[in-house]
Design an enzyme around this catalytic site. Structure first.
Site, PDB file in Angstrom:
ATOM      1  N   ARG A 125       0.866  -1.224  -0.083  1.00  0.00           N
ATOM      2  CA  ARG A 125      -0.089  -0.117  -0.052  1.00  0.00           C
ATOM      3  C   ARG A 125       0.995   1.323  -0.018  1.00  0.00           C
ATOM      4  O   ARG A 125       1.520   1.705   0.826  1.00  0.00           O
ATOM      5  CB  ARG A 125      -0.944  -0.151   1.169  1.00  0.00           C
ATOM      6  CG  ARG A 125      -2.115   0.797   1.092  1.00  0.00           C
ATOM      7  CD  ARG A 125      -2.710   1.150   2.592  1.00  0.00           C
ATOM      8  NE  ARG A 125      -1.814   1.932   3.419  1.00  0.00           N
ATOM      9  CZ  ARG A 125      -1.763   1.748   4.702  1.00  0.00           C
ATOM     10  NH1 ARG A 125      -2.475   0.893   5.315  1.00  0.00           N
ATOM     11  NH2 ARG A 125      -0.992   2.678   5.555  1.00  0.00           N
ATOM     12  N   HIS A 147      -3.329   4.715   4.809  1.00  0.00           N
ATOM     13  CA  HIS A 147      -4.775   3.960   4.805  1.00  0.00           C
ATOM     14  C   HIS A 147      -5.567   4.483   3.962  1.00  0.00           C
ATOM     15  O   HIS A 147      -6.287   4.358   3.149  1.00  0.00           O
ATOM     16  CB  HIS A 147      -4.894   3.610   6.204  1.00  0.00           C
ATOM     17  CG  HIS A 147      -6.214   3.198   6.262  1.00  0.00           C
ATOM     18  ND1 HIS A 147      -6.947   2.112   5.538  1.00  0.00           N
ATOM     19  CD2 HIS A 147      -7.320   3.695   7.133  1.00  0.00           C
ATOM     20  CE1 HIS A 147      -8.265   1.788   6.142  1.00  0.00           C
ATOM     21  NE2 HIS A 147      -8.478   2.814   6.826  1.00  0.00           N
ATOM     22  N   TYR A 157       4.195   5.032  11.655  1.00  0.00           N
ATOM     23  CA  TYR A 157       4.445   3.632  11.906  1.00  0.00           C
ATOM     24  C   TYR A 157       5.376   2.966  10.651  1.00  0.00           C
ATOM     25  O   TYR A 157       5.466   1.687  10.717  1.00  0.00           O
ATOM     26  CB  TYR A 157       2.999   2.769  11.921  1.00  0.00           C
ATOM     27  CG  TYR A 157       2.102   3.066  10.690  1.00  0.00           C
ATOM     28  CD1 TYR A 157       2.200   2.260   9.451  1.00  0.00           C
ATOM     29  CD2 TYR A 157       1.122   3.940  10.608  1.00  0.00           C
ATOM     30  CE1 TYR A 157       1.351   2.539   8.500  1.00  0.00           C
ATOM     31  CE2 TYR A 157       0.147   4.466   9.837  1.00  0.00           C
ATOM     32  CZ  TYR A 157       0.265   3.756   8.440  1.00  0.00           C
ATOM     33  OH  TYR A 157      -0.650   3.964   7.467  1.00  0.00           O
TER      34      TYR A 157
END
Lengths: 376, 335
Positions: A276, A280, A289
């Site tokens: 990805r 998100h 993160y």
């Protein structure tokens, strides 16, 4: 002691297949190296290179899909969409999934798979209805053979099994392909769906796009399994691993899986290893993160760049072809922009219209009360 | 002929399956065994393993499979083995079964029935006696039905299977063996219609499912004391029949809601609120409730203290301000 064979075997179940035929390959299937050059011959096992015509269609659709995805992300910044979960970098899986299907097959997408909806030919404004917030599902699932985008993770997987099993019971050759992410494989419904699909021998393909993260949580916190594809073996489901950024491999494996299911081979689980590239959603802060370097490393394995290099090297894609694909994508994006420039209107009467086939007396009453309130 | 509720449900399933090939029955132990309460007895033998079949033991999977099959031309009836064992399916029910028609603007309806044996009174051990109707009734998009008579069991299940929307069909376990003189097939009042099971003039008992026979027994006992109680059987919680309930309470001027489920935030609370909204000017006393205590369903030895019984109903009726004396239980400063 009772043996397996002595149990009565209902007509709807098949004999248990041998474990060896179910296990995924040790390494993901690939045709291309990271730059689009040829991978070693043994890297794609028994799978055949997809026909050039299919790869060309995939290229055009992936270029369009990426441009659409970028446009949708831009629209969130202008407040035209409530939220948009990007699938940038996952174009091979998003487009490969729909190109592996016939028009009569069903797709069961998640909220991250708007690009697949575009690939299926669904009108972009209808496809973005959910994320624009003007209704939940904006397209006709029956006419488009595409279930509503599912937000509660993996809960649509049993629906795909039921729909596919129903098709088989009706003598139709429909296949259902369900899209799931790596996080979704931790949900119980994923496991129940695999189990039901195997027991009822339903023509379903489970495509797990393992993009490394469930919002912020990395794969290592989702599973200790050798791979997500290994989860199929315990249910008696044939499983495959594929380089999810290699469009040739994705198309080869998915086409094989879909046609195997159609021919009565039972369900197939495919894990596509991808990444990805974007956060998100537009509301996420991925700097908290993951390392920037990790993202850059994956960008160098870009599926469109790899496919382009491959097709060019064989003389199957010209500069003009590339320009035409990009131009079509720009036109498409401009159309999406123009059509989403207005604030969506919502009809309050819609609140009550489709809760039941016929509204209950209480809903009729409440609709009247709301109408009176609005008339004041 | 004399028919039990269990046999009436079985007959409803059989007749529906005979009339319509798209009707399927599946769940846990519903095949060769005929269900743990034998409601599906003989269906696999008559219709084959394609029409009435056992599934893996996974309730979310069962309901999810039914959603997919209902999306593709079938009318599935699924059995949850017990009330509390339906909880794994709750996400499927609340997020998909209830919402599919709405989220697709009517493009996909789900004609399916989820049968849930529920409530206590049979000495079941832990997790076998929950009254879970409020969870479903609180979820828009579901119809929630619970028969209290043998004829209703047959007729309402046939109507549920024929309905274009999903129906949670709650079967009071203790009534499976209840008998009545019924000639099947039988057609009773449709969904959304409450029925006055016993006429009375002094107060209305509103009940549903397992509480209906208890309310009728209480009304019989009250008659011996010279008090005339009307008993309304709701039959369907969704859609709710406000008109019949309100008409009865306006006539009698007093109302007690009787339900086996815990009272707090329950269907009984909804009924009391609706009666109060509609009948305030006809009421001689506050609407009172007799429900299960707000505790996890007790073990069999203690069950008798939990279930609403005749005495508790009559005691509550006594507190309906017959001599204009306020109910001492709810006076200011009483607690």
């Amino acid at each position: 002691m009772t043996t397996q064979a002595e149990h009565r075997m209902p007509a709807t179940t098949a004999a248990a297949p041998a474990e060896a035929g179910l296990l995924p390959s040790a390494e993901p299937v690939r045709f291309l190296d990271d730059d689009g050059g040829p991978a070693p011959d043994d890297a794609h096992g028994r799978f055949e290179r997809p026909p050039t015509e299919l790869l060309r269609r995939a290229y055009d659709a992936m270029v369009l899909g990426r441009r659409f995805d970028a446009q949708a992300t831009a629209l969130t910044k202008q407040g035209r969409l409530a939220v948009y979960p990007s699938s940038r970098g996952q174009e091979a899986g998003e487009i490969g999934a729909v190109l592996a299907l016939r028009e009569t097959d069903w797709l069961f997408p998640t909220y991250r798979d708007t690009m697949s909806l575009i690939g299926r030919g669904i009108d972009p404004v209808e496809a973005l209805t959910l994320l624009r917030g003007s209704w939940h599902c904006g397209y006709d699932p029956v006419a488009t053979r595409t279930a509503p985008q599912c937000t509660p993770l993996a809960t649509h997987a049993p629906h795909a099994v039921g729909l596919a099993y129903a098709a088989r019971r009706r003598g139709e050759d429909t296949v259902a392909l369900v899209l799931i992410g790596d996080g979704g494989t931790s949900e119980g419904d994923f496991h129940e769906a695999l189990n039901f699909a195997a027991v009822f021998h339903a023509p379903v393909v489970f495509l797990v796009q393992n993009n490394g993260y469930a919002i912020s949580v990395p794969l290592s916190r989702q599973t200790a399994a050798p791979s997500l594809a290994h989860k199929g073996v315990g249910y008696g489901v044939r499983s495959e691993r594929v380089d999810g950024n290699d469009p040739l491999a994705v198309l080869a494996v998915l086409t094989d899986a879909v046609e195997s299911a159609r021919a009565g081979g039972g369900p197939v689980l495919v894990e596509a290893h991808t990444y990805r590239v974007e956060p998100h959603t537009n509301a996420d802060d991925d700097g908290r993160y993951r390392d920037h370097d990790e993202v850059e490393a994956w960008k160098r394995r870009d599926p469109i760049t790899r496919l382009e290099a491959h097709l060019r090297s064989r003389g199957e894609l010209t500069d003009d072809d590339v320009s035409a694909a990009r131009e079509a994508a720009e036109t498409f994006a401009a159309d999406v922009r123009a059509r989403l420039s207005d604030e969506p209107a919502g009809d309050p009467a819609d609140l009550f219209a489709h809760v039941y086939a016929e509204p209950t007396p209480q809903l009729r009453e409440q609709a009247t009360w709301l109408a009176e309130e609005l008339a004041r | 002929m004399t028919v039990t509720m269990g046999k009436a449900l079985n007959a409803a399933l059989r007749d529906a399956m005979r009339e319509d090939d798209s009707v399927l029955m599946f769940g846990e132990d519903v095949g060769a065994l005929g269900g743990v309460f034998r409601v599906t007895d003989g269906l696999t033998a008559e219709f084959g393993d394609d029409r009435c079949f056992d599934t893996p033991l996974a309730e979310a999977g069962i309901v999810g499979l039914a959603v997919g099959m209902a999306m593709n031309g079938f009318r599935p009836v699924v059995e949850m083995q017990f009330d509390a064992f339906a909880y794994p399916a709750f996400e499927q029910i609340a997020s998909h079964v209830a919402k599919m028609r709405n989220r697709t603007r009517g493009a996909i309806g789900l004609p399916m029935v989820i049968r849930v044996p529920y409530a206590g009174g049979i000495g079941g051990v832990e997790h076998h006696s929950d009254s879970s109707e409020a969870y479903y009734a609180h979820t828009p998009g579901l119809k929630v039905v619970t028969p209290a008579t043998v004829a209703d069991a047959y007729s309402l299940l046939r109507e549920a299977i024929a309905d274009p929307d999903p129906v949670v069909f709650m079967e009071a376990k203790k009534l499976y063996w209840a008998k009545d003189e019924v000639t099947l097939p039988v057609t009773t009042e449709p969904f959304g219609t409450a029925v006055v099971r016993r006429e009375g003039s002094d107060a209305t008992l509103v009940a549903y499912g397992p509480a209906v026979p208890v309310a009728l027994e209480a009304a019989e006992a009250a008659a011996a004391d010279g008090r005339s109680l009307e008993v309304v059987d709701l039959r369907t919680l969704v859609p709710f029949d406000d008109a019949t309930v309100a008409a009865s309470v306006r006539r009698t001027g007093r109302c007690v809601v009787v339900a086996e489920a815990t009272g707090f935030a329950g269907v009984s609370a909804e009924i009391a609120a609706r009666v109060q909204e509609r009948c305030f000017h006809s009421l001689w006393a506050p609407v009172l409730r007799v429900t299960g205590w707000d505790v996890p369903f007790p073990p069999p030895v203690l069950e008798k203290y939990q279930l609403p019984g005749v005495d508790r109903i009559l005691d509550t009726v006594d507190r309906l301000q017959w001599d204009d004396v306020p109910d001492p239980r709810f006076l200011a400063g009483s607690r």
